[in-house]
Design a protein around this motif. Structure first.
Motif, PDB file in Angstrom:
ATOM      1  N   UNK A  35       0.830  -1.205   0.000  1.00 35.76           N
ATOM      2  CA  UNK A  35       0.000   0.000   0.000  1.00 35.76           C
ATOM      3  C   UNK A  35       0.865   1.256   0.000  1.00 35.76           C
ATOM      4  N   UNK A  36       1.875   1.279   0.860  1.00 34.38           N
ATOM      5  CA  UNK A  36       2.783   2.410   0.923  1.00 34.38           C
ATOM      6  C   UNK A  36       3.540   2.581  -0.389  1.00 34.38           C
ATOM      7  N   UNK A  37       3.992   1.450  -0.941  1.00 35.63           N
ATOM      8  CA  UNK A  37       4.720   1.456  -2.222  1.00 35.63           C
ATOM      9  C   UNK A  37       3.855   2.094  -3.313  1.00 35.63           C
ATOM     10  N   UNK A  38       2.590   1.700  -3.367  1.00 37.87           N
ATOM     11  CA  UNK A  38       1.690   2.232  -4.400  1.00 37.87           C
ATOM     12  C   UNK A  38       1.366   3.701  -4.157  1.00 37.87           C
ATOM     13  N   UNK A  39       1.078   4.043  -2.893  1.00 34.90           N
ATOM     14  CA  UNK A  39       0.688   5.425  -2.607  1.00 34.90           C
ATOM     15  C   UNK A  39       1.834   6.398  -2.864  1.00 34.90           C
ATOM     16  N   UNK A  40       3.065   5.895  -2.810  1.00 40.47           N
ATOM     17  CA  UNK A  40       4.218   6.739  -3.126  1.00 40.47           C
ATOM     18  C   UNK A  40       4.413   6.878  -4.637  1.00 40.47           C
ATOM     19  N   UNK A  41       3.529   6.288  -5.428  1.00 40.00           N
ATOM     20  CA  UNK A  41       3.630   6.423  -6.888  1.00 40.00           C
ATOM     21  C   UNK A  41       4.629   5.488  -7.527  1.00 40.00           C
ATOM     22  N   UNK A  42       5.183   4.565  -6.721  1.00 42.26           N
ATOM     23  CA  UNK A  42       6.264   3.718  -7.242  1.00 42.26           C
ATOM     24  C   UNK A  42       5.750   2.646  -8.196  1.00 42.26           C
ATOM     25  N   UNK A  43       4.501   2.214  -8.007  1.00 37.26           N
ATOM     26  CA  UNK A  43       3.965   1.186  -8.904  1.00 37.26           C
ATOM     27  C   UNK A  43       3.870   1.708 -10.329  1.00 37.26           C
ATOM     28  N   UNK A  44       3.336   2.913 -10.483  1.00 38.40           N
ATOM     29  CA  UNK A  44       3.181   3.473 -11.837  1.00 38.40           C
ATOM     30  C   UNK A  44       4.549   3.560 -12.530  1.00 38.40           C
ATOM     31  N   UNK A  45       5.549   4.023 -11.773  1.00 38.13           N
ATOM     32  CA  UNK A  45       6.910   4.118 -12.341  1.00 38.13           C
ATOM     33  C   UNK A  45       7.418   2.737 -12.727  1.00 38.13           C
ATOM     34  N   UNK A  46       7.170   1.769 -11.846  1.00 38.17           N
ATOM     35  CA  UNK A  46       7.674   0.426 -12.109  1.00 38.17           C
ATOM     36  C   UNK A  46       7.026  -0.171 -13.357  1.00 38.17           C
ATOM     37  N   UNK A  47       5.730   0.055 -13.513  1.00 40.98           N
ATOM     38  CA  UNK A  47       5.028  -0.503 -14.669  1.00 40.98           C
ATOM     39  C   UNK A  47       5.596   0.077 -15.967  1.00 40.98           C
ATOM     40  N   UNK A  48       5.905   1.349 -15.969  1.00 37.52           N
ATOM     41  CA  UNK A  48       6.517   1.969 -17.165  1.00 37.52           C
ATOM     42  C   UNK A  48       7.842   1.286 -17.489  1.00 37.52           C
ATOM     43  N   UNK A  49       8.668   1.070 -16.463  1.00 42.31           N
ATOM     44  CA  UNK A  49       9.951   0.396 -16.671  1.00 42.31           C
ATOM     45  C   UNK A  49       9.753  -1.041 -17.156  1.00 42.31           C
ATOM     46  N   UNK A  50       8.787  -1.720 -16.544  1.00 32.11           N
ATOM     47  CA  UNK A  50       8.553  -3.124 -16.909  1.00 32.11           C
ATOM     48  C   UNK A  50       8.118  -3.237 -18.364  1.00 32.11           C
ATOM     49  N   UNK A  51       7.228  -2.336 -18.802  1.00 33.59           N
ATOM     50  CA  UNK A  51       6.756  -2.400 -20.189  1.00 33.59           C
ATOM     51  C   UNK A  51       7.945  -2.306 -21.143  1.00 33.59           C
ATOM     52  N   UNK A  52       8.867  -1.406 -20.803  1.00 32.18           N
ATOM     53  CA  UNK A  52      10.029  -1.216 -21.669  1.00 32.18           C
ATOM     54  C   UNK A  52      10.894  -2.483 -21.705  1.00 32.18           C
TER      55      UNK A  52
END
Lengths: 412, 412
Positions: A288-305
């Protein structure tokens, strides 16, 4: 508790479905398909460098600092309870009409499928799946003593016309109609294909007409590398019959074992009621903390690449090395490529030769509820480094050539 | 997915057991029994200061340092896989003959009970429990469509003579015999009592004679404050029919949601096969590291001391404040005290008055598979600070006095 101390046969104590499936080879036998000397293209493991170790430790520290002991209590703290809201927000971002209390957090998406199964399935019910489909879901459905029917797919996903014809025939002949249809419409496991939008709408019409639950497994939906987004079934649904399950296993890490169900409130209420045991509030707080810090969105962008590059590389290697007569899918996302071998070649029979050449894959028949798929296999680009992947595909091509030449000789 | 968009009734889609239990008030209704202004003696929550936050963060760091990314993979790293060995070692320390591969890690002990249920239970099977018993287990068994029979207890635990008589009557009358007996023999939930050793042996003889599985829930077994250890059923067993489940929820923290099953290898093999979905390898690694560093043993020593003081304080308060006619159990360990109210007083009817006085408890009938227990209630000394606990017992005594006087007036 060693068996040499007694002479007891436990078989009759097991439940009927356990007894019926005790010697079913499809049941988890795939777990043992590996060879230390061969490149493993078998499993849909994320590549390890993608895991956010440091961010998760930092999240754990931040959670304890903010919430103290409550983070480890049964109920968890605000980051843990906020995770349902994070999931609901992200579902709404994808066009799904979903309230926070229509989210049920689970111990991963297989647990989610299990809760859905327990909510709807009785022994003897009919479950329809794509053919092929995720082998873990097949094993799980078998625990419920249901009949499983697999409907054919093509490059646009589930053949909804074939499904419609089957439903009509069942109805007119008085044969059982499905209680539940399980589908992985986006970046399907094992084929990698995506269900076309018009077919999605037709599937939902059929669900409404024949009144079956559509269990949409969207584990890979965020990992698109090519093409335009297709709305999820849950986003297109206005019947309340779509139950969507997904997971953070592919977008954060499998080891955190956190997934969810999104369902109409009436369905969600019963699922929540019967769901035995709680979830890991410690991990949920960290996530929850990881997501609320916006880190999931960043990670998904990196993963797609990263996955995009891996996918393209695998497809290029297949183009370069595979012999004529083989064919494979062209995924726009997810983890998997589905290979159809040249006519007459059996993927399971070819496996020892492939291991000899230096590659391991999963034979296609494991993904079918019945005796199909022997000429197919699944490979994953998610896990091994690019150079290993290339060696693996070269080995696969070599084994295929050998098997094809044996087959043509046998045909002579 | 809002219901006002459609007019669909989903009821017929639910499985039979879900339909049958939809309006069962015993099903989780206890979760909503709370009042912010009252002292909560309802739930078996560990007291929050007992949670090893810092040690768990340090363990997480140490795991990532030692294992890197593999700690977050499906399979987990060596600390995660080593946790089965830790559990097996600790079981052997308690006299249980157990190999490492006879341990199955689960997402908590309720998940463990669920896996055991799925392995053995068919609809219509008979499950025997203590009466009263853990309400979460009752809800869970109801999901399997089984019949549940509760056998009386006294201060030495399950009345095994009553069980023997019931089994004999069932056999001679051709009525169904149990498939599984669920017991919490040590520091029982909700009564706090411990099954005497001679009764344990007698229970195992009955299991061998009538061939039923004994599901031993040992969630509280390490938390003894008085008296000498009694061997667990698994330690006394030489039939292979005892399946033992336990958890780190009470000895580390509930939020880590990690439990286990210990079972004979033949049983363990089938449980492992049908167990859907994996476990949280991230948490398992953290817990594995925590245990291997010797921190669990230290924590258990501290917990025994703290809970011992809490237990003694609750018993002293009950002695001081409760009116004549009430009686209560005298636990040697665990979290709970079971209170029998003066004759004619109904614990559920008394609850609003108790909340008014400033205390919340769980009415006893919630712990019965049938319509018993109305004159009893469960209180827990595990969670609230000592001064709050005293205020809670004072309030309970006041409510009991009021209810008793109303009852005597009504009798006039």
């Amino acid at each position: 508790m060693t068996t040499n101390e007694r002479e007891r046969d436990f078989t009759h104590l097991f439940s009927e479905t356990v007894q019926e499936t005790m010697n079913n080879a499809g049941y988890g036998s795939w777990r043992s398909i590996s060879d230390p000397a061969a490149v493993s293209l078998s499993f849909g493991f994320p590549f390890p460098e993608s895991f956010p170790n440091d961010e998760l430790v930092a999240s754990a520290e931040a959670v304890f600092e903010a919430e103290g002991d409550v983070a480890l209590q049964y109920t968890g703290g605000e980051y843990a309870s906020g995770l349902s809201g994070v999931v609901a927000d992200r579902a709404r971002d994808r066009g799904i009409d979903c309230e926070d209390d229509e989210v049920i957090l689970t111990n991963g998406s297989t647990h989610a499928i299990d809760v859905v199964s327990q909510t709807f399935l009785d022994p003897g019910d009919l479950v329809v799946t794509e053919a092929p489909t995720f082998m873990g879901a097949l094993s799980l459905f078998r625990n419920y003593g249901v009949d499983i029917e697999g409907v054919e797919m093509d490059a646009d996903g589930l053949d909804v016309d074939a499904l419609a014809a089957d439903l009509e025939a069942r109805e007119s002949e008085g044969r059982p109609l499905p209680k539940l249809l399980y589908t992985i419409p986006t970046f399907h496991n094992p084929t990698g294909v995506t269900l076309a939008e018009d077919r999605r709408k037709r599937l939902l019409e059929l669900a409404a007409e024949y009144e079956f639950v559509v269990l949409e497994d969207d584990a890979y939906g965020e990992l698109r590398y090519e093409g335009a987004d297709v709305p999820s079934l849950a986003a297109l649904d206005d019947t309340g019959l779509v139950v969507r399950v997904s997971t953070f296993s592919k977008t954060i890490a499998p080891g955190i074992r956190t997934g969810w169900i999104v369902a109409d409130e009436e369905l969600a209420e019963e699922m929540r009621r019967i769901n035995a045991g709680g979830t890991n509030t410690f991990t949920q707080g960290v996530v929850g903390r990881y997501c609320e810090a916006g880190l999931l969105e960043e990670n998904v962008v990196d993963l797609r690449e990263s996955y995009s590059e891996r996918c393209a590389h695998m497809l290029a290697c297949l183009d370069e090395y595979m012999p004529a007569g083989a064919d494979w899918s062209d995924p726009d996302g997810g983890f998997f490529v589905w290979v159809e071998l040249p006519e007459g070649v059996d993927a399971e029979e070819m496996l020892p030769e492939a291991v000899e050449e230096g590659v391991v894959y999963l034979p296609g028949h494991l993904f079918y509820p019945d005796d199909r798929g022997h000429d197919c296999l699944r490979i994953s680009f998610s896990h091994v480094p690019l150079d290993e992947m290339e060696r693996g595909i070269e080995a696969l091509a070599a084994a295929t050539r050998t098997a094809t030449s044996v087959e043509s000789t046998a045909d002579d």
